[in-house]
Design a protein around this motif. Structure first.
Motif, mmCIF file in Angstrom:
data_model
loop_
_atom_site.group_PDB
_atom_site.id
_atom_site.type_symbol
_atom_site.label_atom_id
_atom_site.label_comp_id
_atom_site.label_asym_id
_atom_site.label_seq_id
_atom_site.Cartn_x
_atom_site.Cartn_y
_atom_site.Cartn_z
ATOM 1 N N ILE A 183 68.057 22.532 47.365
ATOM 2 C CA ILE A 183 69.234 22.653 48.229
ATOM 3 C C ILE A 183 69.221 21.563 49.302
ATOM 4 C CG2 ILE A 183 70.337 24.095 49.988
ATOM 5 C CD1 ILE A 183 69.474 26.532 48.308
ATOM 6 N N ALA A 184 68.037 21.290 49.857
ATOM 7 C CA ALA A 184 67.913 20.295 50.920
ATOM 8 C C ALA A 184 67.928 18.866 50.392
ATOM 9 C CB ALA A 184 66.626 20.532 51.707
ATOM 10 N N GLY A 185 67.807 18.692 49.083
ATOM 11 C CA GLY A 185 67.810 17.357 48.505
ATOM 12 C C GLY A 185 66.533 16.581 48.754
ATOM 13 N N ILE A 186 65.412 17.287 48.928
ATOM 14 C CA ILE A 186 64.123 16.634 49.139
ATOM 15 C C ILE A 186 63.307 16.669 47.854
ATOM 16 C CG2 ILE A 186 64.100 17.123 51.617
ATOM 17 C CD1 ILE A 186 62.245 19.479 51.083
ATOM 18 N N ALA A 187 62.154 15.997 47.863
ATOM 19 C CA ALA A 187 61.304 15.955 46.672
ATOM 20 C C ALA A 187 60.802 17.354 46.324
ATOM 21 C CB ALA A 187 60.129 15.017 46.909
ATOM 22 N N ALA A 188 60.440 17.546 45.066
ATOM 23 C CA ALA A 188 59.952 18.842 44.598
ATOM 24 C C ALA A 188 58.683 19.240 45.350
ATOM 25 C CB ALA A 188 59.682 18.784 43.098
ATOM 26 N N PRO A 189 58.438 20.541 45.509
ATOM 27 C CA PRO A 189 57.306 20.992 46.327
ATOM 28 C C PRO A 189 55.950 20.782 45.658
ATOM 29 C CG PRO A 189 58.417 22.864 45.337
ATOM 30 C CD PRO A 189 59.257 21.657 45.018
ATOM 31 N N VAL A 190 54.912 20.937 46.491
ATOM 32 C CA VAL A 190 53.515 20.783 46.067
ATOM 33 C C VAL A 190 52.834 22.142 46.204
ATOM 34 C CG1 VAL A 190 51.321 19.623 46.548
ATOM 35 C CG2 VAL A 190 53.496 18.395 46.845
ATOM 36 N N ASP A 191 52.130 22.553 45.160
ATOM 37 C CA ASP A 191 51.497 23.871 45.172
ATOM 38 C C ASP A 191 50.123 23.832 45.841
ATOM 39 O OD1 ASP A 191 51.410 26.570 44.752
ATOM 40 O OD2 ASP A 191 51.357 26.470 42.568
ATOM 41 N N GLY A 192 49.636 25.002 46.193
ATOM 42 C CA GLY A 192 48.361 25.125 46.895
ATOM 43 C C GLY A 192 47.159 24.901 46.006
ATOM 44 N N VAL A 193 45.996 24.993 46.616
ATOM 45 C CA VAL A 193 44.746 24.671 45.931
ATOM 46 C C VAL A 193 44.322 25.790 44.983
ATOM 47 C CG1 VAL A 193 43.982 23.283 47.884
ATOM 48 C CG2 VAL A 193 43.261 25.676 47.715
ATOM 49 N N THR A 194 43.546 25.402 43.988
ATOM 50 C CA THR A 194 42.770 26.332 43.173
ATOM 51 C C THR A 194 41.334 26.201 43.648
ATOM 52 O OG1 THR A 194 44.245 26.115 41.268
ATOM 53 C CG2 THR A 194 41.994 26.898 40.842
ATOM 54 N N THR A 195 40.709 27.300 44.005
ATOM 55 C CA THR A 195 39.410 27.218 44.672
ATOM 56 C C THR A 195 38.256 26.892 43.732
ATOM 57 O OG1 THR A 195 39.188 29.628 44.496
ATOM 58 C CG2 THR A 195 40.090 28.744 46.547
ATOM 59 N N THR A 196 38.422 27.166 42.435
ATOM 60 C CA THR A 196 37.345 26.842 41.499
ATOM 61 C C THR A 196 37.231 25.329 41.320
ATOM 62 O OG1 THR A 196 36.455 27.245 39.273
ATOM 63 C CG2 THR A 196 38.830 26.986 39.466
ATOM 64 N N LEU A 197 36.005 24.848 41.137
ATOM 65 C CA LEU A 197 35.770 23.415 40.985
ATOM 66 C C LEU A 197 35.377 23.026 39.561
ATOM 67 C CD1 LEU A 197 33.705 22.654 44.229
ATOM 68 C CD2 LEU A 197 36.194 22.566 43.899
ATOM 69 N N ASP A 198 34.749 23.911 38.833
ATOM 70 C CA ASP A 198 34.129 23.546 37.559
ATOM 71 C C ASP A 198 34.860 24.057 36.321
ATOM 72 O OD1 ASP A 198 31.942 22.207 38.819
ATOM 73 O OD2 ASP A 198 31.065 24.162 39.277
ATOM 74 N N ASP A 199 35.890 24.864 36.487
ATOM 75 C CA ASP A 199 36.627 25.400 35.346
ATOM 76 C C ASP A 199 37.904 24.582 35.155
ATOM 77 O OD1 ASP A 199 38.023 26.853 33.447
ATOM 78 O OD2 ASP A 199 37.402 28.800 34.243
ATOM 79 N N ALA A 200 37.785 23.497 34.390
ATOM 80 C CA ALA A 200 38.916 22.589 34.207
ATOM 81 C C ALA A 200 40.103 23.285 33.542
ATOM 82 C CB ALA A 200 38.485 21.378 33.378
#
Length: 280
Positions: A183-200
């Motif tokens: 609606i605002a005409g801005i770039a698509a949003p960015v999602d939050g982190v996934t806390t796991t590091l080793d499970d690709a």
């Protein structure tokens, strides 16, 4: 409020890698990690006793950074409710090599106006949406001047609202971010982190869910998360082949109605195909 049909010509940034502002030895490594963008963090990653030193580390490093750096650099400043906010903005708002400020705990447009007061014209703002109050003012925040895109601070938001879980539990809120951005005409949003590091596989699945909901990037807390995030936001070979065939058929038709694989090709289908090819 903007009703712009197309988002601004801002490059798609799939991976946004956090690096603590009090660890200057990691700044160059972060830029060489393969991440699409780097966020030097002055907020959650830095204990109160190190806030001033971290800011100095960041400013000193930015002074040596070339304005045409290939990997955009952002800084997550401290929240407006803290004693460090104004000093963070004053120290960082005029550095040309800096692409933007990540503004945590944004809950209204006034916070963004405050952050932009002394900023150089090229500096963009990225509000981090982390509270229930932020969602109450979401359209106002998205439409504020200088806002490039929205970020979802999922962990802090879950804590604020008392939700347990990062999947369907947050579906309603993720959809609101996508809608408000459009609606605002801005770039698509960015999602939050996934806390796991080793499970690709888990990281990629999480990012694929984000993409399906209209997000076009994801926050990362470790370089090991970059590859699965990029894999999730990449179009598959069969999707790219389909897009090429759609565009070729549309071009060959000269504007006339045309079918491909038994389905009519109309303007939305062509637009989707062009989006896929443009991102390759």
């Amino acid at each position: 409020m903007s009703t712009t049909a197309n988002r601004p010509a801002i490059p798609v940034v799939r991976s946004w890698l956090f690096v603590p502002g009090n660890r200057p030895e990691r700044f160059d490594k972060a830029r060489a990690s393969g991440a699409d963008a780097v966020i030097l963090d002055l907020e959650d990653a830095v204990p109160p006793a190190d806030k001033y030193a971290a800011r100095e580390h960041v400013v000193r490093w930015l002074k040596a950074l070339r304005p045409d750096a290939s990997v955009p650099v952002y800084v997550r400043i401290n929240a407006a409710s803290t004693e460090w906010f104004d000093a963070d903005v004053a120290a960082l708002a005029e550095w040309a090599p800096l692409s933007g400020l990540i503004v945590p705990k944004t809950e209204d447009a006034a916070t963004l106006h405050r952050a932009a007061q002394s900023a150089t014209p090229s500096l963009r703002l990225v509000p981090l949406i982390e509270t229930a109050q932020a969602f109450a003012a979401l359209e106002e925040i998205a439409a504020a001047p200088r806002v490039e895109r929205l970020m979802f601070g999922t962990i802090d938001f879950q804590l604020d609202i008392g939700i347990e879980g990062d999947g369907d539990e947050l579906l309603y809120f993720r959809s609101q971010l996508t809608l408000a951005s459009r609606i605002a005409g801005i770039a698509a949003p960015v999602d939050g982190v996934t806390t796991t590091l080793d499970d690709a596989a888990l990281i990629e699945a999480s990012a694929r869910r984000s993409r399906a909901l209209g997000f076009r990037g994801k926050l990362c807390i470790h370089p090991r998360q970059i590859a699965p995030v990029h894999a999730a936001f990449a179009w598959r070979d069969d999707e790219m082949a389909w897009a090429a065939r759609v565009v070729a058929a549309a071009n060959a038709s000269g504007g006339a109605a045309v079918a491909l694989d038994g389905k009519m090709i109309d303007a939305p289908v062509i637009a989707k195909a062009n989006e896929i090819l443009a991102s390759c």
